[in-house]
Design an enzyme around this catalytic site. Sequence first.
Site, PDB file in Angstrom:
ATOM      1  N   HIS A 255     -15.405  35.210  14.840  1.00  0.00           N
ATOM      2  CA  HIS A 255     -16.658  34.522  15.136  1.00  0.00           C
ATOM      3  C   HIS A 255     -16.416  33.524  16.267  1.00  0.00           C
ATOM      4  O   HIS A 255     -15.273  33.136  16.534  1.00  0.00           O
ATOM      5  CB  HIS A 255     -17.172  33.803  13.893  1.00  0.00           C
ATOM      6  CG  HIS A 255     -17.782  34.729  12.891  1.00  0.00           C
ATOM      7  ND1 HIS A 255     -17.947  34.393  11.583  1.00  0.00           N
ATOM      8  CD2 HIS A 255     -18.271  35.991  13.017  1.00  0.00           C
ATOM      9  CE1 HIS A 255     -18.525  35.393  10.937  1.00  0.00           C
ATOM     10  NE2 HIS A 255     -18.717  36.379  11.795  1.00  0.00           N
TER      11      HIS A 255
ATOM     12  N   LYS B  17     -12.645  31.945  17.830  1.00  0.00           N
ATOM     13  CA  LYS B  17     -12.004  32.719  18.899  1.00  0.00           C
ATOM     14  C   LYS B  17     -10.749  32.026  19.432  1.00  0.00           C
ATOM     15  O   LYS B  17      -9.733  32.677  19.676  1.00  0.00           O
ATOM     16  CB  LYS B  17     -12.993  33.013  20.019  1.00  0.00           C
ATOM     17  CG  LYS B  17     -14.041  34.040  19.590  1.00  0.00           C
ATOM     18  CD  LYS B  17     -14.814  34.579  20.747  1.00  0.00           C
ATOM     19  CE  LYS B  17     -16.001  35.408  20.314  1.00  0.00           C
ATOM     20  NZ  LYS B  17     -15.771  36.391  19.267  1.00  0.00           N
TER      21      LYS B  17
ATOM     22  N   THR C 126     -14.237  39.275  21.847  1.00  0.00           N
ATOM     23  CA  THR C 126     -12.874  39.005  21.384  1.00  0.00           C
ATOM     24  C   THR C 126     -11.870  39.881  22.128  1.00  0.00           C
ATOM     25  O   THR C 126     -10.855  39.390  22.625  1.00  0.00           O
ATOM     26  CB  THR C 126     -12.763  39.232  19.860  1.00  0.00           C
ATOM     27  OG1 THR C 126     -13.672  38.356  19.193  1.00  0.00           O
ATOM     28  CG2 THR C 126     -11.354  38.996  19.356  1.00  0.00           C
TER      29      THR C 126
ATOM     30  N   SER D 234     -19.907  43.935  21.210  1.00  0.00           N
ATOM     31  CA  SER D 234     -19.859  42.597  20.634  1.00  0.00           C
ATOM     32  C   SER D 234     -20.367  42.675  19.197  1.00  0.00           C
ATOM     33  O   SER D 234     -21.237  43.499  18.880  1.00  0.00           O
ATOM     34  CB  SER D 234     -20.730  41.669  21.477  1.00  0.00           C
ATOM     35  OG  SER D 234     -20.717  40.373  20.947  1.00  0.00           O
ATOM     36  N   GLY D 235     -19.839  41.831  18.318  1.00  0.00           N
ATOM     37  CA  GLY D 235     -20.210  41.867  16.904  1.00  0.00           C
ATOM     38  C   GLY D 235     -21.706  41.917  16.643  1.00  0.00           C
ATOM     39  O   GLY D 235     -22.192  42.825  15.953  1.00  0.00           O
TER      40      GLY D 235
ATOM     41  N   ASP E 245     -19.245  44.983  14.807  1.00  0.00           N
ATOM     42  CA  ASP E 245     -18.720  44.924  13.437  1.00  0.00           C
ATOM     43  C   ASP E 245     -18.928  46.258  12.734  1.00  0.00           C
ATOM     44  O   ASP E 245     -18.063  46.736  11.999  1.00  0.00           O
ATOM     45  CB  ASP E 245     -19.403  43.811  12.634  1.00  0.00           C
ATOM     46  CG  ASP E 245     -19.104  42.420  13.175  1.00  0.00           C
ATOM     47  OD1 ASP E 245     -18.037  42.236  13.787  1.00  0.00           O
ATOM     48  OD2 ASP E 245     -19.940  41.522  12.978  1.00  0.00           O
TER      49      ASP E 245
END
Length: 152
Positions: free
Chosen positions: A19, A23, A48, A65-66, A71
């Site tokens: 998150h 980072k 990340t 990206s998440g 995710d």
Amino acid sequence: MELTTRTIAARKHIALVSHDHCKKSLLEWVMQNRDLLSQHELYATGTTGNLVQKATGIDVHCLLSGPMGGDQEVGALISEKKIDILIFFWDPLNAVPHDPDVKALLRLATVWNIPVATNRSTADFLIDSALFSGEVTIAIPNYDRYLQQRLK
């Protein structure tokens, strides 16, 4: 559920997720363990992964990206047995819009019985384990039997 086994090779496929507020901590951990991590195949959610590549020069398979689906991409790779370890520095004090994705990711890592580190201390224990650089056999759900039972 009936179980079977899966052998994780000595060269691991490691997913790195963090998150925003975590980072910096994850980057510091990766830098501290750069030599060892560079011997493995790294995957990461978009921001990340790009930060890790830029800071270390290690090749990283960067996903989305998440919040944009990264995710869920990591979760899919876990379900496909393409991720062996999840290093996920998450922020338990701040809600994120994709919290359901985070819960789903952690659930899949648990279902498929892969090692998960959600903070630096656990990541240190994991990477310092004798099992980290060796071949290891884990128990996983027997999906074929599960499907057969569901189709009866």
